[in-house]
Design a protein around this motif. Structure first.
Motif, PDB file in Angstrom:
ATOM      1  N   SER A   3       0.618  -1.481  -0.652  1.00  0.00           N
ATOM      2  CA  SER A   3       0.106   0.073   0.037  1.00  0.00           C
ATOM      3  C   SER A   3       0.347   1.519   0.021  1.00  0.00           C
ATOM      4  N   VAL A   4       2.070   1.629   0.773  1.00  0.00           N
ATOM      5  CA  VAL A   4       2.781   2.308   0.704  1.00  0.00           C
ATOM      6  C   VAL A   4       3.607   2.994  -1.108  1.00  0.00           C
ATOM      7  N   LEU A   6       2.565   1.464  -3.111  1.00  0.00           N
ATOM      8  CA  LEU A   6       1.402   2.092  -4.262  1.00  0.00           C
ATOM      9  C   LEU A   6       0.717   3.331  -4.391  1.00  0.00           C
ATOM     10  N   PHE A   7       0.913   4.134  -3.122  1.00  0.00           N
ATOM     11  CA  PHE A   7       0.308   5.412  -2.638  1.00  0.00           C
ATOM     12  C   PHE A   7       1.427   5.939  -3.273  1.00  0.00           C
ATOM     13  N   LEU A   8       3.188   5.911  -3.449  1.00  0.00           N
ATOM     14  CA  LEU A   8       3.924   6.429  -3.539  1.00  0.00           C
ATOM     15  C   LEU A   8       3.824   6.573  -5.211  1.00  0.00           C
ATOM     16  N   ILE A   9       3.750   5.144  -5.667  1.00  0.00           N
ATOM     17  CA  ILE A   9       3.156   5.875  -7.363  1.00  0.00           C
ATOM     18  C   ILE A   9       2.236   7.063  -7.884  1.00  0.00           C
ATOM     19  N   ILE A  10       1.023   7.021  -6.931  1.00  0.00           N
ATOM     20  CA  ILE A  10      -0.454   7.950  -7.246  1.00  0.00           C
ATOM     21  C   ILE A  10       0.775   8.828  -6.712  1.00  0.00           C
ATOM     22  N   LEU A  11       1.635   9.420  -6.042  1.00  0.00           N
ATOM     23  CA  LEU A  11       1.326  10.785  -5.442  1.00  0.00           C
ATOM     24  C   LEU A  11       2.815  10.649  -6.602  1.00  0.00           C
ATOM     25  N   PHE A  12       3.273  10.526  -6.835  1.00  0.00           N
ATOM     26  CA  PHE A  12       4.437  10.707  -7.931  1.00  0.00           C
ATOM     27  C   PHE A  12       3.796  10.882  -9.463  1.00  0.00           C
ATOM     28  N   THR A  13       2.456   9.709 -10.281  1.00  0.00           N
ATOM     29  CA  THR A  13       2.308   9.965 -10.859  1.00  0.00           C
ATOM     30  C   THR A  13       0.769  10.866 -11.269  1.00  0.00           C
ATOM     31  N   LEU A  14       0.376  11.725 -10.029  1.00  0.00           N
ATOM     32  CA  LEU A  14      -0.914  12.231 -10.426  1.00  0.00           C
ATOM     33  C   LEU A  14       0.074  13.672 -10.781  1.00  0.00           C
ATOM     34  N   PRO A  15       0.524  14.383 -10.260  1.00  0.00           N
ATOM     35  CA  PRO A  15       0.971  15.660 -10.993  1.00  0.00           C
ATOM     36  C   PRO A  15       1.034  15.523 -12.588  1.00  0.00           C
ATOM     37  N   PHE A  16       1.608  14.601 -13.151  1.00  0.00           N
ATOM     38  CA  PHE A  16       1.667  14.141 -14.228  1.00  0.00           C
ATOM     39  C   PHE A  16       0.979  14.152 -14.985  1.00  0.00           C
ATOM     40  N   ILE A  17      -0.277  14.195 -14.177  1.00  0.00           N
ATOM     41  CA  ILE A  17      -1.385  13.539 -14.723  1.00  0.00           C
ATOM     42  C   ILE A  17      -2.548  14.284 -15.336  1.00  0.00           C
ATOM     43  N   ILE A  18      -3.167  15.162 -13.998  1.00  0.00           N
ATOM     44  CA  ILE A  18      -2.863  16.381 -13.742  1.00  0.00           C
ATOM     45  C   ILE A  18      -2.731  18.177 -14.678  1.00  0.00           C
ATOM     46  N   THR A  19      -1.352  17.792 -14.953  1.00  0.00           N
ATOM     47  CA  THR A  19      -0.928  18.552 -15.873  1.00  0.00           C
ATOM     48  C   THR A  19      -1.183  18.168 -17.387  1.00  0.00           C
ATOM     49  N   THR A  20      -0.708  17.170 -17.543  1.00  0.00           N
ATOM     50  CA  THR A  20      -1.517  16.773 -18.610  1.00  0.00           C
ATOM     51  C   THR A  20      -2.590  17.208 -19.212  1.00  0.00           C
ATOM     52  N   ALA A  21      -4.030  16.532 -18.445  1.00  0.00           N
ATOM     53  CA  ALA A  21      -5.308  16.894 -18.816  1.00  0.00           C
ATOM     54  C   ALA A  21      -5.399  18.276 -19.173  1.00  0.00           C
ATOM     55  N   ILE A  22      -4.482  19.431 -18.350  1.00  0.00           N
ATOM     56  CA  ILE A  22      -4.219  20.723 -17.898  1.00  0.00           C
ATOM     57  C   ILE A  22      -4.493  21.239 -19.700  1.00  0.00           C
ATOM     58  N   MET A  23      -3.037  21.155 -19.858  1.00  0.00           N
ATOM     59  CA  MET A  23      -2.017  21.312 -20.712  1.00  0.00           C
ATOM     60  C   MET A  23      -1.737  21.142 -21.942  1.00  0.00           C
ATOM     61  N   THR A  24      -3.092  19.807 -22.106  1.00  0.00           N
ATOM     62  CA  THR A  24      -3.017  19.520 -23.962  1.00  0.00           C
ATOM     63  C   THR A  24      -3.968  19.809 -24.318  1.00  0.00           C
ATOM     64  N   PRO A  25      -5.389  20.799 -23.420  1.00  0.00           N
ATOM     65  CA  PRO A  25      -5.777  21.554 -24.690  1.00  0.00           C
ATOM     66  C   PRO A  25      -4.646  23.574 -25.167  1.00  0.00           C
ATOM     67  N   ILE A  26      -4.607  23.348 -23.879  1.00  0.00           N
ATOM     68  CA  ILE A  26      -3.300  24.671 -24.101  1.00  0.00           C
ATOM     69  C   ILE A  26      -2.523  24.554 -25.432  1.00  0.00           C
ATOM     70  N   GLN A  27      -1.582  23.266 -25.117  1.00  0.00           N
ATOM     71  CA  GLN A  27      -0.794  22.940 -26.320  1.00  0.00           C
ATOM     72  C   GLN A  27      -1.382  22.815 -27.452  1.00  0.00           C
ATOM     73  N   TYR A  28      -2.247  22.441 -28.345  1.00  0.00           N
ATOM     74  CA  TYR A  28      -3.002  22.237 -28.472  1.00  0.00           C
ATOM     75  C   TYR A  28      -3.369  23.337 -29.187  1.00  0.00           C
ATOM     76  N   LYS A  29      -3.956  24.106 -28.581  1.00  0.00           N
ATOM     77  CA  LYS A  29      -4.501  25.680 -29.743  1.00  0.00           C
ATOM     78  C   LYS A  29      -2.860  26.009 -30.132  1.00  0.00           C
ATOM     79  N   TYR A  30      -1.860  25.761 -28.981  1.00  0.00           N
ATOM     80  CA  TYR A  30      -0.556  27.076 -29.310  1.00  0.00           C
ATOM     81  C   TYR A  30       0.243  26.314 -30.649  1.00  0.00           C
ATOM     82  N   ILE A  31      -0.078  24.743 -30.686  1.00  0.00           N
ATOM     83  CA  ILE A  31       0.485  24.287 -32.027  1.00  0.00           C
ATOM     84  C   ILE A  31      -0.285  24.809 -33.221  1.00  0.00           C
ATOM     85  N   LYS A  32      -1.980  24.617 -32.875  1.00  0.00           N
ATOM     86  CA  LYS A  32      -2.634  25.050 -33.815  1.00  0.00           C
ATOM     87  C   LYS A  32      -2.004  26.433 -34.689  1.00  0.00           C
TER      88      LYS A  32
END
Length: 85
Positions: A3-4, A6-32
């Motif tokens: 469980s520890v 699993l907690f560490l994996i979630i703790l370190f991957t969560l920022p990447f997942i959140i950032t990717t979800a937020i930045m993908t539309p922004i990056q798409y508009k920028y590339i376009k």
């Protein structure tokens, strides 16, 4: 112990997942927008970046090379290529 781990994996991957979800539309508009500018100015990509003001060049570099944004850059680039074949 499991469980520890699993907690560490979630703790370190969560920022990447959140950032990717937020930045993908922004990056798409920028590339376009960069693609539109390239077509509008009828320049090669290299020439376009050479003629960019220093401030824009630094912003572009930070936006494209930040390790946190790399997954969003890849996803947005794939979406752009798929939509603009």
């Amino acid at each position: 112990m499991d469980s520890v781990f699993l907690f560490l994996i979630i703790l370190f991957t969560l920022p990447f997942i959140i950032t990717t979800a937020i930045m993908t539309p922004i990056q798409y508009k920028y590339i376009k927008k960069m693609g539109e500018l390239k077509k509008e100015q009828k320049l090669t990509q290299r020439k376009m970046y050479e003629e960019m003001p220093v401030q824009e060049e630094v912003l572009h570099m930070n936006l494209q090379s930040n390790p946190l944004f790399i997954p969003a850059n890849i996803i947005a680039g794939m979406i752009y290529k798929f939509r603009h074949r």
